[in-house]
Structures are given as structure tokens and as C-alpha cells.
Design a protein around this motif. Structure first.
Motif, mmCIF file in Angstrom:
data_model
loop_
_atom_site.group_PDB
_atom_site.id
_atom_site.type_symbol
_atom_site.label_atom_id
_atom_site.label_comp_id
_atom_site.label_asym_id
_atom_site.label_seq_id
_atom_site.Cartn_x
_atom_site.Cartn_y
_atom_site.Cartn_z
ATOM 1 N N UNK A 280 -12.848 0.943 -46.807
ATOM 2 C CA UNK A 280 -11.761 1.864 -46.482
ATOM 3 C C UNK A 280 -11.818 3.105 -47.367
ATOM 4 N N UNK A 281 -12.414 2.981 -48.559
ATOM 5 C CA UNK A 281 -12.546 4.150 -49.434
ATOM 6 C C UNK A 281 -13.635 5.087 -48.892
ATOM 7 N N UNK B 181 -12.001 -9.386 -49.048
ATOM 8 C CA UNK B 181 -11.089 -8.243 -49.174
ATOM 9 C C UNK B 181 -11.766 -7.085 -49.888
ATOM 10 N N UNK B 182 -12.625 -7.421 -50.854
ATOM 11 C CA UNK B 182 -13.361 -6.391 -51.598
ATOM 12 C C UNK B 182 -14.159 -5.514 -50.634
ATOM 13 N N UNK C 102 -9.855 4.970 -39.450
ATOM 14 C CA UNK C 102 -8.575 4.328 -39.748
ATOM 15 C C UNK C 102 -8.169 3.419 -38.586
ATOM 16 N N UNK D 186 -13.622 -4.939 -47.514
ATOM 17 C CA UNK D 186 -12.755 -4.063 -46.727
ATOM 18 C C UNK D 186 -12.175 -2.944 -47.575
ATOM 19 N N UNK D 187 -11.847 -3.275 -48.836
ATOM 20 C CA UNK D 187 -11.286 -2.255 -49.724
ATOM 21 C C UNK D 187 -12.294 -1.130 -49.912
ATOM 22 N N UNK E 125 -13.933 6.482 -46.221
ATOM 23 C CA UNK E 125 -13.441 7.590 -45.391
ATOM 24 C C UNK E 125 -13.389 8.887 -46.186
ATOM 25 N N UNK E 126 -13.112 8.774 -47.496
ATOM 26 C CA UNK E 126 -12.893 9.978 -48.307
ATOM 27 C C UNK E 126 -14.046 10.965 -48.243
ATOM 28 N N UNK F 168 -10.428 0.236 -38.436
ATOM 29 C CA UNK F 168 -10.304 -0.670 -39.569
ATOM 30 C C UNK F 168 -9.291 -1.771 -39.272
ATOM 31 N N UNK G 255 -12.246 10.487 -39.472
ATOM 32 C CA UNK G 255 -11.305 9.707 -40.264
ATOM 33 C C UNK G 255 -10.295 9.012 -39.365
ATOM 34 N N UNK G 256 -9.849 9.686 -38.303
ATOM 35 C CA UNK G 256 -8.903 9.037 -37.383
ATOM 36 C C UNK G 256 -9.562 7.800 -36.768
#
Lengths: 166, 393
Positions: B142-143, B135-136, B172, B138-139, B145-146, B175, B168-169
Motif C-alpha cells: 500500500x505504500x 499484513x506486512x 486504492x 499488504x502494508x 502508491x506514493x 487493494x 493511485x485511484x
């Protein structure tokens, strides 16, 4: 965990939470909220709740806030930046905020359990397994209800957005 | 040794691991850029960069030693550092400066949870051995993208903005199918710790090649173990997962055939149009670091990570066996080299795909992500759940 880290992350959280309100630029506010979430995740991790901490980043910082930011950027909100802060809402906000804070401090200080030292956890906790077992045994019905609710909401969103197109 | 150092000694192996992993990944990033140019040259029947080598003429020799352009990344890096760092007047400076850093850091941070070897001198070869490592990863991804969103927005130019929005689209969207495609793996293995996922594969066969723990015995009696019906049936959903995950990694890292955010014919350079010198290099490094991390993840989840099946014929039986660092330091080093070899193989594969396939159209990309991969990944989960109900462990 070292208390220094606790103070660092708590102060970081609070400082950026204040920035969310103070900053006039919506993008800056959204990004401050992301940093605040990361501080919260760090606090969860420091309590050995790795699962909750990671999910905090994955869901809130990684998914919800990205969408927020996305929308804010697409809308390009200029009006918010030009708005002047007037005295009445400012004073009102501060009064409400401090009243809530005082209430919170009094309740927490009056609770005897808050002064007990936390017992040490017996080794690493397999929190993902625990959460899963609880969700699928004791809280199975609420889980199913929430799942159905989310499904209904998703279908609703699709229906509404399709109607908009016509 | 002074006493006050004693409580901090546990940090030493961690710091060594962090420094070594960082150095190796940055080295890989540098040489991946050279490899990309060489691969593209090979595919397009060119020579590619072949000049930069040891500048022996500086030392009074007659000729430079080119060694196939092996020092090209050094020259590139130096060039990026020495170029003028231009900040256009129309950007939002704070976010404009923050964006490149936010692109590189998550890409490098993800590698912390990936086990790159078994054990060496009794230490686990992973920087952060966390229980929710999966999960780490993926977390943190996902950050990532910023950085791109911010670069597109703060540049204040239409090309950058469109590139940022597309990127970004895309990230997202993919993901979701990326995460869903891995649920079958988790159902089978019951582990979120990446180190344990690799260990499971070392003892039960790789996810993609379940026969890597094969054992054929012919004397005194015939017996084949290591490949049973359960593994053969589960092979199908694992292959589906692999295809979806690998394609999603292509989309996540914004690489061809999904490199629409920077499709130069439409958007100049996409989200990094307004960037120059080292800040541009940061995006460049971020892309390659993300690709290497993605390849490391594919290796960890599907190709058995550091595991190398050792064929051994002994006592009338042929078996593929596992050797870890516990069997000797040399095995530990071999495991690390195996992992590196698999990652480099995948990186080269990524490059071959980039220079072979044409770019997707944006609606095709979105349809592939939402209509095909998302649904197939969901069906795959159901399939694995049903299979596991009939073939429990």
C-alpha cells in the motif's frame, strides 16, 4: 532493542512531526506525516508489537495519508504557500506547545511506575490472536457499536455525495 | 575467530539470504523484460530481440555468437545508464528524484516476507520470518502508491498528473478487494505467517489443488485420504478468491488489461512521461519487480509455495508426499527451484494475458473493482464462514 535504534526512530518521528507544521507546502507536510508514522510503526515493532506496527503502516501510511495526499494534489493549494507567518500565532503556538510538554514531563516524571524496568516478554507473542480474542469476547459490544457507527457513516457519505450530484 | 565477531555471527545467514534474494529478483526483473519482448514477438508472429550475444568479433573471431539474444538485458541496462539524464525545468526536483526510488523499494521489500524454500542447512528459506507476514506484505504494497502519486504530481505535466491520479485511484480500489479476497484463506488456515501458510498447504493440499496430499491405498483394504467433503466444498470459494486476487494483482501492478495509467494513446507514457534514462528504468524495474512479487504471493497463497508433491508407491498405496530440506540438502534445493519455477510460470502467464487481452475502459475498471469484485469477495467470506461452521476442523 538497541537504544540507538530507539533514539533514531524517536528523533526521526519528532523531526518529521515538526516538519509537518513548519513546511508551507501541503504535499510536503503530508509526506512528512507519513515518514513520522513510519517512525512510530518502527517504535511499535521494537516493542514486539508487530501487529500494531504493521497496521499503523497499512491503515495510516497506506490508506489514510494516500487519500489526504490525493485530495491535496487535486485541490492544488497554492494559497497556503504564499501565506506569511505572523508573530502572534507563532508565539502563541510555541507557548501552548511548551506548556503541554512541561505538563507531560512533570506528570510522567512524578509517576513511579515509569522508572521500573520493563519485564522481558516470554518469547514471541501471538498478538493478532490475542487482540482478536479480546475484541470478540470482552469487548464484543463496543466492537459491534463501532461497526454500526462506521456503517452509518458510510451510508451517510454515499447519500450526501449522491445528493451533491443532482 | 576473534571474540568480538561472535555476537554478530547470527547476521551472516541473514545477509547471505538478503543478497541472494536481491540478486535473484533483479536477475528475474532483467530477464522478465527479455521474456516479455520474446512473448510479445511470439504472439505477434515476429522474431523479437535475437542479436545481442557474445561479441566474439572483438576477440578476433569471424562471427558474433547471438545465442538467441540472451544478453539483451545487459545491453538494455547499459543503455539506460549511459543515456542523458534529463530533468525538465518545470518539475519539482526533490519529489521528482524521490519518486522512482519510492517505486522500486516497496516492490523489492515485499519479497522479504515471502518464503522461497523450505529449509536449507537448517535455516528457514525466508528473509524475514514475521508472524504478521501477510499484513506486512499488504502494508508495504500500500505504500507503493506514493512513488506513482509523487511522480505524477512532481512532473507538473497534465499527462503525468492524469496518469498518476488514475494509477493511485486504481491501486486504492483494488487493494480492498485484494485484501478481502484473502480473508477466506485466513479463515481456513488460521495463520498470518506466510511460511506457516505454505506449510499448511504442504500437509493439507494446496489451496487451489486440494488433492496434492492424496493417498490411495488398495491393499490390504481400499482407502482414500487427503480429499474429503470439506476440502471439495471449500474448493469453490478458494477458486473465487484466486480469480479475484489474481485479477487484483494485475490491477495493482498496473499491467494490461488494466494499464490505463500509461495508456500511450491517451497519456503518452502516463506518470513516467517526463522521466528519462535511469529514473525511467527505475519505474520499469519497479513494475516488473511488483509483478514478480505478485506472482510470488499468488504462488505462496494458492499454489503451495515451495511444495512439490512427490508421488511414491509403497506398501500397496499410492501417495503424494512432502519432502523438505530436513530430508536432505538436495530436497531443500529442489523446493527452492520449485518455487522459482512456479513464479516464472505465473510471470509468463501474466505476459500472455498482457499481449492477448485489450485494455479496459476506466469506468469498466472501476465498476469491476467496486461493484463486482468487492461484493463477490464479501459474499465469499460469508460463504466460507458458513461452510466452516458446518465443517469444523
Amino acid at each position: 532493542m538497541s537504544p540507538a535504534l530507539f533514539w533514531f526512530f524517536s528523533l526521526m518521528m519528532i523531526a518529521f512531526a515538526i516538519l509537518v507544521v513548519v513546511k508551507r507546502n501541503p504535499v510536503a507536510s503530508a509526506l512528512s506525516l507519513v515518514v513520522s508514522f513510519i517512525g512510530l510503526a518502527a517504535l511499535f515493532v521494537s516493542l514486539d508489537a508487530y501487529f500494531i506496527g504493521t497496521i499503523q503502516i497499512l491503515v495510516y501510511a497506506g490508506a489514510v495519508m494516500v487519500l489526504f495526499l490525493f485530495i491535496i494534489m487535486l485541490l492544488d493549494l497554492k494559497a497556503e504557500e504564499k501565506r506569511v507567518v505572523t508573530a502572534a500565532p507563532l508565539i502563541g503556538g510555541i507557548v501552548v506547545g511548551f506548556t503541554f510538554l512541561t505538563l507531560l514531563i512533570r506528570v510522567l516524571a512524578g509517576n513511579a511506575n515509569g522508572k521500573l524496568p520493563m519485564p522481558a516478554l516470554p518469547g514471541p507473542v501471538d498478538d493478532v490472536k490475542r487482540v482478536g480474542e479480546l475484541l470478540f469476547s470482552q469487548y464484543n459490544l463496543p466492537l459491534q457499536i463501532i461497526g454500526t457507527l462506521l456503517l452509518v457513516a458510510t451510508v451517510g457519505v454515499v447519500v450526501l455525495s449522491k445528493r451533491e450530484l443532482k | 575467530m576473534p571474540d568480538f565477531i561472535q555476537p554478530w555471527l547470527f547476521l551472516l545467514p541473514i545477509i547471505i539470504k538478503v543478497v541472494v534474494v536481491f540478486a535473484v529478483v533483479m536477475g528475474l526483473v532483467a530477464y522478465a523484460s527479455l521474456a516479455e519482448r520474446k512473448v510479445s514477438a511470439f504472439i505477434q508472429d515476429r522474431v523479437g530481440p535475437n542479436r545481442v550475444g557474445l561479441p566474439l568479433t572483438l576477440l578476433g573471431f569471424k562471427k558474433d555468437l547471438a545465442i538467441g539474444g540472451l544478453f539483451q538485458p545487459l545491453a538494455d541496462g547499459l543503455k539506460f545508464l549511459l543515456k542523458e539524464d534529463l530533468t525538465p525545468g518545470h518539475v519539482k526536483p526533490f519529489y521528482y528524484w524521490l519518486a522512482p526510488a519510492l517505486t522500486v523499494v516497496p516492490a523489492l521489500l515485499t519479497i522479504a516476507a515471502v518464503p522461497f524454500g523450505s529449509t536449507l542447512f537448517g535455516y528457514k528459506m525466508v528473509v524475514a520470518d514475521i508472524n504478521v507476514g501477510f499484513l506486512f506484505v499488504f502494508a508495504i504494497a500500500s505504500v507503493g502508491v506514493y512513488g506513482i502519486v509523487m511522480a505524477g504530481w512532481s512532473s507538473n505535466s497534465k499527462y503525468s498528473f492524469l496518469g498518476g491520479v488514475r494509477s493511485s485511484a486504481q491501486m486504492i480500489s483494488y487493494e480492498l478487494s485484494m485484501g478481502l479476497s484473502l480473508v477466506p484463506l485466513l479463515l481456513v488456515m488460521g495463520e498470518l505467517n506466510l511460511g506457516k501458510i505454505v506449510e499448511y498447504q504442504a500437509w493439507h493440499g494446496w489451496t487451489l489443488l486440494p488433492f496434492t496430499d492424496l493417498r490411495i491405498q488398495w491393499s490390504p483394504h481400499w482407502e482414500i485420504s487427503g480429499l474429503n467433503w470439506r476440502e471439495i466444498l471449500l474448493w469453490i470459494p478458494m477458486l473465487i478468491s484466486f480469480v479475484i486476487f489474481t485479477t487484483a494483482v494485475f490491477a495493482e501492478t498496473n499491467r494490461a488489461p488494466f494499464d490505463l495509467p500509461e495508456s500511450e494513446t491517451e497519456l503518452v507514457g502516463g506518470y513516467h512521461t517526463e522521466y528519462s534514462s535511469m529514473k525511467f528504468a527505475c519505474f520499469f524495474m519497479g513494475e516488473y519487480a511488483a509483478m514478480i512479487t505478485g506472482c510470488a504471493l499468488i504462488t505462496t497463497l494458492f499454489l503451495g509455495g515451495w511444495h512439490l508433491p512427490i508421488p511414491i508407491i509403497h506398501d500397496g498405496a499410492f501417495s503424494l508426499q512432502t519432502r523438505t530440506g530436513d530430508h536432505g540438502t538436495l530436497w531443500g534445493i529442489l523446493n527452492i527451484l520449485t518455487f522459482l519455477g512456479k513464479v516464472i510460470f505465473l510471470v509468463i502467464f501474466f505476459m500472455f494475458v498482457r499481449w492477448t487481452l485489450p485494455r479496459f475502459r476506466y469506468d469498466q475498471l472501476m465498476r469491476l473493482g467496486w461493484v463486482w469484485f468487492f461484493e463477490i469477495a464479501l459474499a465469499n467470506i460469508v460463504l466460507v464462514a458458513v461452510l466452516l461452521a458446518f465443517f469444523p476442523k
